[in-house]
Design a protein around this motif. Structure first.
Motif, PDB file in Angstrom:
ATOM      1  N   LEU A  68       3.455  31.063  39.543  1.00  0.00           N
ATOM      2  CA  LEU A  68       4.329  30.499  38.621  1.00  0.00           C
ATOM      3  C   LEU A  68       5.616  31.522  38.672  1.00  0.00           C
ATOM      4  N   GLY A  69       5.825  32.411  39.532  1.00  0.00           N
ATOM      5  CA  GLY A  69       6.757  33.303  39.471  1.00  0.00           C
ATOM      6  C   GLY A  69       6.997  34.118  38.441  1.00  0.00           C
ATOM      7  N   GLY A  70       5.876  34.548  37.589  1.00  0.00           N
ATOM      8  CA  GLY A  70       6.074  35.374  36.371  1.00  0.00           C
ATOM      9  C   GLY A  70       6.082  36.828  36.852  1.00  0.00           C
ATOM     10  N   ASN A  71       6.770  37.627  35.798  1.00  0.00           N
ATOM     11  CA  ASN A  71       6.978  39.036  35.903  1.00  0.00           C
ATOM     12  C   ASN A  71       6.077  39.574  34.757  1.00  0.00           C
ATOM     13  N   VAL A  72       5.911  40.975  34.633  1.00  0.00           N
ATOM     14  CA  VAL A  72       5.130  41.713  33.708  1.00  0.00           C
ATOM     15  C   VAL A  72       5.678  41.189  32.345  1.00  0.00           C
ATOM     16  N   HIS A  73       6.866  40.934  31.903  1.00  0.00           N
ATOM     17  CA  HIS A  73       7.282  40.453  30.745  1.00  0.00           C
ATOM     18  C   HIS A  73       6.537  39.008  30.340  1.00  0.00           C
ATOM     19  N   ASP A  74       6.535  38.150  31.241  1.00  0.00           N
ATOM     20  CA  ASP A  74       5.802  37.085  31.209  1.00  0.00           C
ATOM     21  C   ASP A  74       4.224  36.954  30.817  1.00  0.00           C
ATOM     22  N   LEU A  75       3.860  38.106  31.605  1.00  0.00           N
ATOM     23  CA  LEU A  75       2.334  38.517  31.332  1.00  0.00           C
ATOM     24  C   LEU A  75       2.055  38.993  30.121  1.00  0.00           C
ATOM     25  N   ALA A  76       3.007  39.864  29.773  1.00  0.00           N
ATOM     26  CA  ALA A  76       2.827  40.142  28.302  1.00  0.00           C
ATOM     27  C   ALA A  76       2.861  39.446  27.167  1.00  0.00           C
ATOM     28  N   GLY A  77       3.768  38.097  27.520  1.00  0.00           N
ATOM     29  CA  GLY A  77       3.894  37.157  26.255  1.00  0.00           C
ATOM     30  C   GLY A  77       2.828  35.957  26.569  1.00  0.00           C
ATOM     31  N   LEU A  78       1.823  36.077  27.271  1.00  0.00           N
ATOM     32  CA  LEU A  78       0.940  34.904  27.600  1.00  0.00           C
ATOM     33  C   LEU A  78       0.218  34.422  26.157  1.00  0.00           C
ATOM     34  N   ASP A  79      -0.080  33.228  25.886  1.00  0.00           N
ATOM     35  CA  ASP A  79      -0.973  33.258  24.684  1.00  0.00           C
ATOM     36  C   ASP A  79      -2.125  32.669  25.052  1.00  0.00           C
TER      37      ASP A  79
ATOM     38  N   VAL B 229       0.060  45.889  40.038  1.00  0.00           N
ATOM     39  CA  VAL B 229       1.209  46.372  40.924  1.00  0.00           C
ATOM     40  C   VAL B 229       2.350  45.445  40.884  1.00  0.00           C
ATOM     41  N   TYR B 230       3.441  45.956  40.652  1.00  0.00           N
ATOM     42  CA  TYR B 230       4.650  45.367  40.453  1.00  0.00           C
ATOM     43  C   TYR B 230       5.909  46.106  41.038  1.00  0.00           C
ATOM     44  N   THR B 231       7.197  45.320  41.090  1.00  0.00           N
ATOM     45  CA  THR B 231       8.327  45.849  41.681  1.00  0.00           C
ATOM     46  C   THR B 231       9.000  46.648  40.444  1.00  0.00           C
ATOM     47  N   PRO B 232       9.766  47.355  40.939  1.00  0.00           N
ATOM     48  CA  PRO B 232      10.813  48.122  39.969  1.00  0.00           C
ATOM     49  C   PRO B 232      11.541  47.085  38.979  1.00  0.00           C
ATOM     50  N   GLU B 233      11.537  45.916  39.396  1.00  0.00           N
ATOM     51  CA  GLU B 233      12.201  45.060  38.474  1.00  0.00           C
ATOM     52  C   GLU B 233      11.307  44.216  37.737  1.00  0.00           C
ATOM     53  N   GLY B 234       9.960  44.555  37.812  1.00  0.00           N
ATOM     54  CA  GLY B 234       9.031  43.940  37.074  1.00  0.00           C
ATOM     55  C   GLY B 234       8.212  42.709  37.676  1.00  0.00           C
ATOM     56  N   LYS B 235       8.713  42.247  38.837  1.00  0.00           N
ATOM     57  CA  LYS B 235       7.889  41.032  39.497  1.00  0.00           C
ATOM     58  C   LYS B 235       6.532  41.462  39.995  1.00  0.00           C
ATOM     59  N   ILE B 236       5.499  40.723  39.308  1.00  0.00           N
ATOM     60  CA  ILE B 236       4.111  41.087  39.813  1.00  0.00           C
ATOM     61  C   ILE B 236       3.700  40.942  41.104  1.00  0.00           C
ATOM     62  N   LEU B 237       3.416  41.981  41.922  1.00  0.00           N
ATOM     63  CA  LEU B 237       2.843  41.855  43.449  1.00  0.00           C
ATOM     64  C   LEU B 237       1.456  41.536  43.548  1.00  0.00           C
ATOM     65  N   GLY B 238       0.629  42.155  42.812  1.00  0.00           N
ATOM     66  CA  GLY B 238      -0.874  41.992  43.078  1.00  0.00           C
ATOM     67  C   GLY B 238      -1.600  42.759  41.828  1.00  0.00           C
ATOM     68  N   ALA B 239      -2.877  42.481  41.636  1.00  0.00           N
ATOM     69  CA  ALA B 239      -3.685  43.178  40.794  1.00  0.00           C
ATOM     70  C   ALA B 239      -5.096  43.256  41.304  1.00  0.00           C
ATOM     71  N   GLN B 240      -5.837  44.192  40.608  1.00  0.00           N
ATOM     72  CA  GLN B 240      -7.259  44.381  41.116  1.00  0.00           C
ATOM     73  C   GLN B 240      -7.928  44.560  39.837  1.00  0.00           C
TER      74      GLN B 240
END
Length: 561
Positions: free
Chosen positions: A417-428, A386-397
């Motif tokens: 850490l204030g990450g968004n969906v793009h940060d999540l996509a780039g995690l190593d 779950v995320y905002t229309p700007e991509g900030k992550i709000l939660g997950a299940q």
């Protein structure tokens, strides 16, 4: 402070927050006089482990005793007073009035006071816990009461009232012990930390394990004979019971703080700052009795979980003892529970919470294996982001088998850490076939969210009314037989590139498959072929089959239904 300059720290309540505060205070200050007051007989026990002793997974009751009064005295030089209840705080005199087991009263002076009374089970008016076979599951005393019934019941039938964490765990463990268990929940789903469609697999797991689940069912009264309960009367009928567990929820224990005039927050818990100070600078509070700052909501919230309680205890113990530390980080309510062969975990906000708070949001679902599907033992999981229309992550299940906790922990860390969906996509992330996939489920959910935000293609919610759309079902014929979608045009994904001419490119189009993966391929192809308005049904038929409500919005962007 005492004239002798020996700092006097008094802690009310043990278990997680209080015990952590006591041990930390001693590590920070070797000379302070530290007194820990506990109303029960045990200063620190594994509250979360109680159901698992009932079911026999934790064989020894002693394993639940995390730290004993003897350990606190001998290792830390902390005076522990068990079976002692704090009944009054005299702030002007800096005294705590306690009542001993023999009913005698004593006043204990303090320079710094830490409150950790925790929460207490909510007992509805119809529940009579004086009956020998009716109990909550919150203390070692509760455990002992339940174990007496478990060991003596000849025709074991049990009713668990409440579908939260404790209720689910007790239903599972009593089923392990051979009880015919009925779980009653007045809401239409179990576990409010999940959205309804994500909670349904837990009900299926309970029922597969032999538990009878009654949702949308209200308890009216307990029928008894002498000092024993015999049945639970509900608005759906009467259920016989040799054992009744009340697990309808908890509320913060705030009377002591309230009577002392400390500020109570808007959610009903003690108000504290980042260093766990109350409105009295010499009094701290930690654990289930306080309101923490929620990292997504941006306001205070009650989060009765052991993790925040331990971290808050560490901070309060440090500051009360004269040390310095970083303030308490915001909490997300990250949690996990196992029900038979299913694990469920969540962090942050659900979609239902977003709607309640009127927060604009989007949501995507993916289905994936917990590790490389070609490696033996792969188990499927469903992940909702779950995320905002700007991509900030709000939660997950996440619900599934092994590896559910890992994915939620990764997303919780990203949110913190204030990450968004793009940060999540780039995690190593670590990868080897026995542990994950090169494209981890966390990555896959983030990729889908990134595609959604870029409109390549758009996403529609799995509970949408598809009546006005050109629906293209790209599954195989066998899948259609198992889970049909009436009114859809059947066009297998492998044929879409060549046979798309049977479709109308001017009509709003939704592609559908089992999980959303093949439908994404089909939607992308149609989009590149010039279809004016095409979207993918996120989660596919696997999630849609779990949904009961149909929302009319075409796009998955609304905060309210």
């Amino acid at each position: 402070m005492a004239t002798s300059e020996q700092l006097r720290i008094v802690i009310i309540g043990g278990v997680a927050g209080g015990a952590s505060a006591a041990a930390r205070a001693r590590r920070v200050n070797a000379t302070a006089k530290i007194t820990l007051i506990e109303r029960g007989p045990s200063v620190s026990f594994a509250n979360c482990g109680l159901p698992y002793h009932v079911g026999g997974e934790i064989a020894s009751r002693d394993s639940l005793l995390v730290a004993t009064p003897k350990l606190f005295r001998e290792r830390f030089g902390i005076e522990v007073q068990t079976d002692t209840e704090a009944i009054e705080i005299k702030r002007d005199e800096k005294l705590v009035v306690v009542r001993r087991a023999d009913a005698s009263l004593e006043s204990i002076p303090y320079d710094r006071l830490i409150l950790s009374p925790g929460a207490e089970p909510f007992v509805p008016p119809f529940v009579d816990t004086t009956l020998q076979n009716v109990s909550t599951m919150w203390s070692l005393g509760d455990l002992d009461s339940v174990m007496k019934v478990v060991g003596s019941s000849a025709s074991p039938q049990c009713v668990v009232i409440g579908g939260g964490f404790v209720g689910l765990e007790m239903a599972e463990q009593l089923a392990h012990r051979g009880f015919q268990c009925t779980l009653i929940e007045r809401q239409p789903q179990v576990l409010s930390t999940l959205d309804a469609e994500m909670a349904k697999p837990l009900v299926a797991a309970l029922e597969k394990g032999g538990v009878i689940v009654k949702l949308n069912t209200s308890c009216l009264k307990i029928e008894s004979e002498g000092n024993l309960a015999r049945a639970v009367e509900t608005d759906q009928g009467t259920i016989p019971a040799d054992l009744i567990i009340n697990a309808v929820g908890v509320r913060p224990r705030i009377k002591l703080a309230q009577d002392a005039g400390l500020t109570i927050g808007p959610r009903g818990g003690v108000q504290v700052d980042g260093f766990m100070r109350t409105s009295d600078e010499n009094i701290f509070a930690v654990g289930d009795c306080v309101e923490y700052q929620h990292g997504v909501l941006g306001r205070s919230a009650l989060v009765p979980l052991a993790g925040p309680a331990n971290r808050a205890g560490r901070i309060a113990g440090t500051v009360a003892a004269g040390g310095t530390c970083e303030p308490m980080r915001d909490v997300l309510g990250t949690s996990v529970v196992r029900i038979f062969n299913k694990t469920s975990a969540s962090t942050g906000l659900t979609q239902a919470m977003c709607r309640q708070e009127n927060i604009a949001h989007r949501a995507v679902y993916i289905q994936a294996a917990n590790h490389a599907s070609y490696f033996p033992g792969a188990e499927s999981l469903t992940l909702k982001l779950v995320y905002t229309p700007e991509g900030k992550i709000l939660g997950a299940q996440c619900v599934g088998g092994e590896g559910v906790d890992k994915r939620i922990d990764v997303i919780a860390t990203t949110i913190s850490l204030g990450g968004n969906v793009h940060d999540l996509a780039g995690l190593d992330l670590a990868y080897a076939p026995p542990y994950g996939s090169a494209k981890d489920p966390v990555h896959m959910a983030a990729f889908v969210a990134c595609n959604d935000l870029a409109g390549s293609p758009k996403i529609v919610a799995p509970d949408i009314d598809l009546t006005d759309f050109q629906v293209v079902d790209v599954r195989s014929p066998r899948e259609l037989e198992t889970l049909p979608l009436p009114g859809a045009i059947h066009l297998p994904v492998d044929s879409i590139l060549h046979d798309h001419t049977i479709l109308d490119p001017s009509r709003p189009t939704v592609t559908v498959c089992h999980s959303g993966k093949r439908a994404h391929v089909a939607a992308s192809i149609l989009q590149s072929l010039g279809f004016e308005d095409v979207a993918n049904l996120t989660g596919g038929m696997a999630v849609r089959s779990q949904c009961e409500t149909r929302h009319p919005e075409a796009l998955n962007t609304q905060a309210t239904s």
